[in-house]
Write a protein that holds these residues in place. Structure first.
Motif, PDB file in Angstrom:
ATOM      1  N   ARG A  10      36.594   2.541 -12.882  1.00 26.41           N
ATOM      2  CA  ARG A  10      35.620   2.129 -13.906  1.00 26.41           C
ATOM      3  C   ARG A  10      35.449   0.617 -13.877  1.00 26.41           C
ATOM      4  O   ARG A  10      36.391  -0.129 -13.618  1.00 26.41           O
ATOM      5  CB  ARG A  10      36.072   2.572 -15.299  1.00 26.41           C
ATOM      6  CG  ARG A  10      36.240   4.080 -15.428  1.00 26.41           C
ATOM      7  CD  ARG A  10      36.588   4.482 -16.845  1.00 26.41           C
ATOM      8  NE  ARG A  10      35.463   4.256 -17.762  1.00 26.41           N
ATOM      9  CZ  ARG A  10      34.464   5.116 -17.941  1.00 26.41           C
ATOM     10  NH1 ARG A  10      34.423   6.247 -17.248  1.00 26.41           N
ATOM     11  NH2 ARG A  10      33.493   4.860 -18.799  1.00 26.41           N
ATOM     12  N   ARG A  11      34.249   0.181 -14.139  1.00 30.31           N
ATOM     13  CA  ARG A  11      33.946  -1.249 -14.248  1.00 30.31           C
ATOM     14  C   ARG A  11      32.746  -1.431 -15.160  1.00 30.31           C
ATOM     15  O   ARG A  11      32.021  -0.475 -15.468  1.00 30.31           O
ATOM     16  CB  ARG A  11      33.637  -1.861 -12.875  1.00 30.31           C
ATOM     17  CG  ARG A  11      32.310  -1.423 -12.289  1.00 30.31           C
ATOM     18  CD  ARG A  11      31.933  -2.267 -11.082  1.00 30.31           C
ATOM     19  NE  ARG A  11      30.663  -1.849 -10.519  1.00 30.31           N
ATOM     20  CZ  ARG A  11      29.473  -2.298 -10.940  1.00 30.31           C
ATOM     21  NH1 ARG A  11      29.394  -3.178 -11.924  1.00 30.31           N
ATOM     22  NH2 ARG A  11      28.354  -1.870 -10.376  1.00 30.31           N
ATOM     23  N   TRP A  12      32.524  -2.686 -15.545  1.00 30.41           N
ATOM     24  CA  TRP A  12      31.349  -3.011 -16.352  1.00 30.41           C
ATOM     25  C   TRP A  12      30.173  -3.351 -15.434  1.00 30.41           C
ATOM     26  O   TRP A  12      30.295  -4.247 -14.585  1.00 30.41           O
ATOM     27  CB  TRP A  12      31.632  -4.191 -17.275  1.00 30.41           C
ATOM     28  CG  TRP A  12      32.344  -3.792 -18.534  1.00 30.41           C
ATOM     29  CD1 TRP A  12      33.683  -3.843 -18.766  1.00 30.41           C
ATOM     30  CD2 TRP A  12      31.735  -3.255 -19.704  1.00 30.41           C
ATOM     31  NE1 TRP A  12      33.953  -3.371 -20.020  1.00 30.41           N
ATOM     32  CE2 TRP A  12      32.778  -3.014 -20.635  1.00 30.41           C
ATOM     33  CE3 TRP A  12      30.424  -2.961 -20.069  1.00 30.41           C
ATOM     34  CZ2 TRP A  12      32.551  -2.488 -21.897  1.00 30.41           C
ATOM     35  CZ3 TRP A  12      30.191  -2.452 -21.339  1.00 30.41           C
ATOM     36  CH2 TRP A  12      31.234  -2.203 -22.237  1.00 30.41           C
ATOM     37  N   ALA A 166      16.152  -8.473 -24.252  1.00 31.00           N
ATOM     38  CA  ALA A 166      16.815  -7.170 -24.145  1.00 31.00           C
ATOM     39  C   ALA A 166      18.332  -7.310 -24.016  1.00 31.00           C
ATOM     40  O   ALA A 166      19.068  -6.355 -24.279  1.00 31.00           O
ATOM     41  CB  ALA A 166      16.257  -6.406 -22.950  1.00 31.00           C
ATOM     42  N   LEU A 167      18.814  -8.491 -23.599  1.00 29.48           N
ATOM     43  CA  LEU A 167      20.253  -8.699 -23.403  1.00 29.48           C
ATOM     44  C   LEU A 167      20.885  -9.511 -24.524  1.00 29.48           C
ATOM     45  O   LEU A 167      22.095  -9.765 -24.477  1.00 29.48           O
ATOM     46  CB  LEU A 167      20.497  -9.421 -22.070  1.00 29.48           C
ATOM     47  CG  LEU A 167      20.050  -8.701 -20.796  1.00 29.48           C
ATOM     48  CD1 LEU A 167      20.339  -9.573 -19.581  1.00 29.48           C
ATOM     49  CD2 LEU A 167      20.748  -7.358 -20.666  1.00 29.48           C
ATOM     50  N   PRO A 229      27.575  -8.278 -19.160  1.00 27.42           N
ATOM     51  CA  PRO A 229      27.938  -6.861 -19.124  1.00 27.42           C
ATOM     52  C   PRO A 229      26.981  -6.022 -19.978  1.00 27.42           C
ATOM     53  O   PRO A 229      26.671  -6.390 -21.111  1.00 27.42           O
ATOM     54  CB  PRO A 229      29.355  -6.832 -19.696  1.00 27.42           C
ATOM     55  CG  PRO A 229      29.460  -8.066 -20.523  1.00 27.42           C
ATOM     56  CD  PRO A 229      28.574  -9.093 -19.877  1.00 27.42           C
ATOM     57  N   VAL A 230      26.522  -4.890 -19.418  1.00 23.55           N
ATOM     58  CA  VAL A 230      25.564  -4.052 -20.150  1.00 23.55           C
ATOM     59  C   VAL A 230      26.084  -2.630 -20.368  1.00 23.55           C
ATOM     60  O   VAL A 230      25.723  -1.979 -21.343  1.00 23.55           O
ATOM     61  CB  VAL A 230      24.202  -4.001 -19.418  1.00 23.55           C
ATOM     62  CG1 VAL A 230      23.530  -5.357 -19.468  1.00 23.55           C
ATOM     63  CG2 VAL A 230      24.359  -3.538 -17.972  1.00 23.55           C
ATOM     64  N   ALA A 231      26.935  -2.106 -19.475  1.00 26.16           N
ATOM     65  CA  ALA A 231      27.448  -0.741 -19.628  1.00 26.16           C
ATOM     66  C   ALA A 231      28.659  -0.547 -18.744  1.00 26.16           C
ATOM     67  O   ALA A 231      28.803  -1.197 -17.701  1.00 26.16           O
ATOM     68  CB  ALA A 231      26.367   0.282 -19.274  1.00 26.16           C
ATOM     69  N   GLU A 232      29.539   0.380 -19.128  1.00 25.48           N
ATOM     70  CA  GLU A 232      30.707   0.698 -18.329  1.00 25.48           C
ATOM     71  C   GLU A 232      30.368   1.875 -17.416  1.00 25.48           C
ATOM     72  O   GLU A 232      29.877   2.908 -17.882  1.00 25.48           O
ATOM     73  CB  GLU A 232      31.895   1.050 -19.228  1.00 25.48           C
ATOM     74  CG  GLU A 232      33.226   1.009 -18.509  1.00 25.48           C
ATOM     75  CD  GLU A 232      34.402   1.161 -19.456  1.00 25.48           C
ATOM     76  OE1 GLU A 232      35.532   0.887 -19.029  1.00 25.48           O
ATOM     77  OE2 GLU A 232      34.180   1.567 -20.609  1.00 25.48           O
TER      78      GLU A 232
END
Length: 304
Positions: A10-12, A166-167, A229-232
């Motif tokens: 897993r990562r971001w 958006a970020l 970072p936006v999602a894992e």
């Protein structure tokens, strides 16, 4: 031969926002009085210390006004001392004493103003730094509002980037984010120090400033990327050295039933010494990451 199991890790997932490395401290130095430049004591690229003299202006006219103000003050002080003594002896009225005192205060204020103006003929460094630009030279007329020199502190740098709306909810003050500066060949962790709360109406972006630690080769003006970072996400990651590139093909070997099996793979994002594999490998397989000699598909192998 060296192998390792294929794992899903897993990562971001991150979005890259481009920015520019800039100094936290920078200033454009200008004159506060109008006068000819008599001495320019620095050049671009020169390091200076706080309080160091950088530019000296022609002070003859201002010094003459200062000497005049000092003479007026000294005369007003003598007059006040005499009237003070006479007032104590009750020879003059309170009104005459007050008038002398007021005259002394006016003269003192005029002297202080003249002294301040005289000090403005010496332009000094406001902080330790490096001269980055020179806009005038000896003989030029220095006027208020026109920059003579530019100075910045190269030891305290930050990345300034325009964050898409958006970020915005992904970034907070004090947050630690990864910054890459390709020209300096560094990847480092920075701290978000400023977020402008109002968007630029033309670009719909929010200026963000990320403080950077000192690193060799890091300079003001360099291009950088801010990783937000936006999602894992979960993906297979393998060592870069396990992937062999032949033309436009990416190949890897796995060990299956004591033999090397060639796989055509497709890679994705590179993360340091590892790369994501989008297709061609499955979790749990034994991946060849190092071999003493070239392998062939179906060749018997010995794992050490």
């Amino acid at each position: 031969m060296k192998v390792q199991p294929v794992e899903r890790l897993r990562r971001w997932a991150t979005e890259e926002v481009v920015g520019t490395v800039r100094p936290k401290l920078r200033a454009a130095l200008e004159a506060k009085v109008q006068a000819r430049i008599e001495e320019m004591l620095v050049v671009p690229g020169q390091s200076v210390r706080a309080g160091e003299l950088l530019v000296r202006l022609d002070d003859r006219e201002i010094r003459a006004r200062y000497e005049q103000a000092r003479a007026v003050y000294e005369q007003a002080e003598r007059d006040f001392r005499r009237r003070e003594k006479l007032f104590q002896e009750q020879t003059i009225s309170r009104a005459e004493y007050d008038a002398a005192e007021a005259q002394l205060r006016v003269a003192a204020a005029a002297l202080q103003e003249a002294e301040t103006q005289l000090g403005h003929t010496r332009i000094v460094a406001p902080f330790d730094g490096v001269i980055t630009a020179k806009h005038a030279d000896v003989g030029d007329l220095a006027v208020p509002g026109r920059a003579l020199l530019e100075i910045e502190d190269p030891k305290a740098l930050r990345l300034e980037a325009d964050l898409p709306e958006a970020l915005l909810d992904r970034v907070q003050l004090g947050q630690t984010l990864t910054v890459r500066v390709p020209a300096a060949q560094v990847t480092l962790e920075g701290t978000v120090s400023e977020i402008t709360p109002v968007a630029d109406p033309r670009t719909r972006t929010f200026p963000v400033k990320v403080d950077l630690p000192a690193r060799p080769g890091l300079r003001s003006g360099q291009f950088g990327r801010l990783l937000v970072p936006v999602a894992e996400v979960e993906a297979i990651r393998v060592p870069v050295r396990a992937i062999h590139v032949k033309g436009q093909m990416e190949l890897a070997y796995v060990v299956k039933e004591g033999r090397a099996e060639l796989r055509l793979v497709k890679t994705g994002k590179r993360l340091g010494e590892e790369v994501e594999v989008v297709s061609g490998l499955a979790a749990g397989e034994s991946l060849v990451v190092e071999s003493d000699r070239p392998l062939r598909d179906g060749q018997p192998v010995t794992i050490r």
